[in-house]
Scaffold this active site. Structure first.
Site, PDB file in Angstrom:
ATOM      1  CE  LYS A   6      -7.729  17.736   3.424  1.00 12.65           C
ATOM      2  NZ  LYS A   6      -7.535  17.115   4.605  1.00 12.65           N
ATOM      3  CD  GLU A  34      -8.485   9.413   7.640  1.00 15.64           C
ATOM      4  OE1 GLU A  34      -7.900   9.657   8.200  1.00 15.64           O
ATOM      5  OE2 GLU A  34      -9.180  10.060   7.026  1.00 15.64           O
ATOM      6  CG  HIS A  92       8.260  -4.506  -0.828  1.00 16.87           C
ATOM      7  ND1 HIS A  92       9.088  -5.016   0.234  1.00 16.87           N
ATOM      8  CD2 HIS A  92       8.112  -5.245  -1.273  1.00 16.87           C
ATOM      9  CE1 HIS A  92       9.441  -6.117   0.043  1.00 16.87           C
ATOM     10  NE2 HIS A  92       9.256  -6.815  -0.533  1.00 16.87           N
TER      11      HIS A  92
END
Ligand code: ARG
Length: 460
Positions: free
Chosen positions: A281, A288, A154
């Site tokens: 960044k 992704e 979970h």
């Protein structure tokens, strides 16, 4: 000029050609088409339908087309598909003898043959790329030694597990993909050549002979089925989608692990991207896109299944819709496998941060309960006792070890359970995340991977 002009009084409309052509994508099958045509010529010679001289001329013309294709000198003349294009060129080169190439053959058995040849090669290439990624996972598992991280359910920290165990968990998923590839391969490895348009031929063709020339394990048993079956495409798309799903699960973990919040991994610059605006960044785009591209892989599979649903026997032009999804999924997964392998091989895993996260005392709750079980306390009761300790620790902000030491049924004796790394040392079940079990698993995994590599190498 079309292959069917004799029956027609007018030439095809531009819109018809624009809508129905497939050369723009089935050009990719040119090698298979020439290979298939050469076998067909040899079969016609074997059946004495072609003389040895005619067969020589046709093979020579096919060689020439092959060279033209290879050198990029092949000029399309508005051909409908790769089969028409090559036959047209062979006829230009070999005249009336060229016009004998399509004897006893239909594009229906021809395209099925080409595509099966293509898929056989594709599955072998896919297996190589999967194996290469598995070797990266194995290396990561081996080099991690007995370092550990929190295992999650979970997405909540659950128990400490070995890093090696985690890497191999992904590895076993790819092992099943290799099994699926090998299994799909068996059903692809059947030659449809000789089925004709749908019902065979009055000519004494030799389907077994051409099947062996094309290195197929055997030939079709039913000509109708041979030209209408695309199960092998659907199966391959399923295999590709499943590999994509496995890559997406790694991708999702890398996305999480590379966040500042987790900080379990730093990706190499060569495998990361930056932001056009924010200089700070560093983004995990490979991970992704491994996640993102699976939508298309699943779409390609369901699209193919929808195309096949309700199609009457035998060949229908709908079947031309098999190629684009197949090529797309194959290219996507091939790139994703290589990119993921590179990303993982160069990643910097932060074992210290992983260990610190896994050393949280609450993660040995089950070990404390099992300690009580070994003292004869029923598990449900033991669960309750430890649950009470955890709740107490959270509510009163007291360290678990303090509560364990003070507990009448646990006490000082149970303290070593809470010590860092204890959970990993105590885990004993086969296939579990204990040190000995994972050592055994590494041996098993290595052996299986070597076997799989060997059996794919044997396919050539
Ligand atoms: N381009 C077609 C395909 O990909 C080849 C077979 C066409 N056969 C026909 N009878 N129109 O399926």
């Amino acid at each position: 000029m079309t292959l069917w002009q004799g029956r027609f009084s007018s030439t095809p409309a531009d819109e018809l050609m624009a809508f129905t052509e497939s050369l723009s994508f089935d050009i990719r099958l040119w090698r298979q088409d020439i290979f298939g045509s050469k076998a067909h010529v040899l079969g016609l010679k074997e059946s004495k339908i072609l003389t040895p001289l005619e067969s020589e001329i046709l093979l020579g013309a096919l060689d020439q087309v092959e060279r033209e294709m290879e050198e990029g000198n092949f000029v399309s003349q508005g051909d409908e598909d790769i089969h028409s294009a090559i036959e047209r060129r062979v006829t230009e080169i070999a005249g009336d003898t060229g016009a004998k190439l399509h004897t006893g053959r239909s594009r229906n058995d021809q395209v099925a043959t080409d595509l099966r040849l293509f898929v056989k090669g594709a599955l072998k290439g896919l297996a190589r790329d999967v194996i290469a990624l598995e070797r990266v996972l194995l290396d990561l598992a081996e080099s991690a030694g007995d370092t550990y991280l929190p295992g999650y359910t979970h997405t909540q920290r659950a128990q400490p597990i070995l890093v090696a165990h985690h890497m191999l968990a992904h590895g076993w998923a790819f092992m099943r993909d290799l099994e699926r590839i090998a299994d799909a391969y068996k059903r692809v490895d059947v030659s449809p050549l000789g089925a004709g348009a749908l019902g065979g031929s009055t000519l004494p063709l030799k389907p077994d002979f051409v099947a062996s020339k094309l290195e197929f394990a055997g030939r079709f048993r039913n000509s109708l089925d041979a030209v209408s079956d695309r199960d092998f495409v659907a199966e391959t798309l399923f295999v590709l989608a499943t590999i994509g799903i496995h890559l997406s699960r790694i991708g999702e973990e890398i996305v999480l692990w590379s966040t500042e919040e987790f900080s379990f991994v730093r990706l190499d610059d060569a495998y990361s991207t930056g932001s056009s605006m924010l200089p700070n960044k560093k983004n995990p785009d490979i991970a992704e896109l491994s996640r993102g591209k699976v939508g298309r892989l699943i779409g390609n599979l369901t699209g193919m299944l929808a195309t096949l649903k309700g199609l009457p026997l035998s060949y229908n032009r709908d079947l031309q819709e098999d190629k684009e999804p197949l090529f797309d999924s194959l290219d996507t997964v091939t790139l994703a496998l290589k990119a993921t392998a590179g990303m993982l091989a160069t990643a910097n895993f932060d074992y210290a941060t992983m260990k610190a996260a896994a050393d949280s005392e609450a993660l040995v709750a089950i070990d404390l309960a099992e300690f009580l079980v070994m003292k004869g306390i029923p598990f449900r009761k033991a669960h309750g006792i430890v649950g009470g300790i955890i709740r107490d620790s959270v509510e009163r902000r007291v360290p678990i070890s303090e509560l364990v030491a003070a507990h009448p049924q646990l006490g000082i004796e149970a303290l070593e359970i809470v010590e860092p790394g204890g959970a990993i040392r105590r885990r004993v079940t086969p296939g579990g995340s204990g040190i000995e079990a994972v050592k055994d698993q590494l041996v098993e995994f290595t052996e299986r991977l070597n076997q799989e590599s060997k059996s794919f190498e044997d396919l050539g």
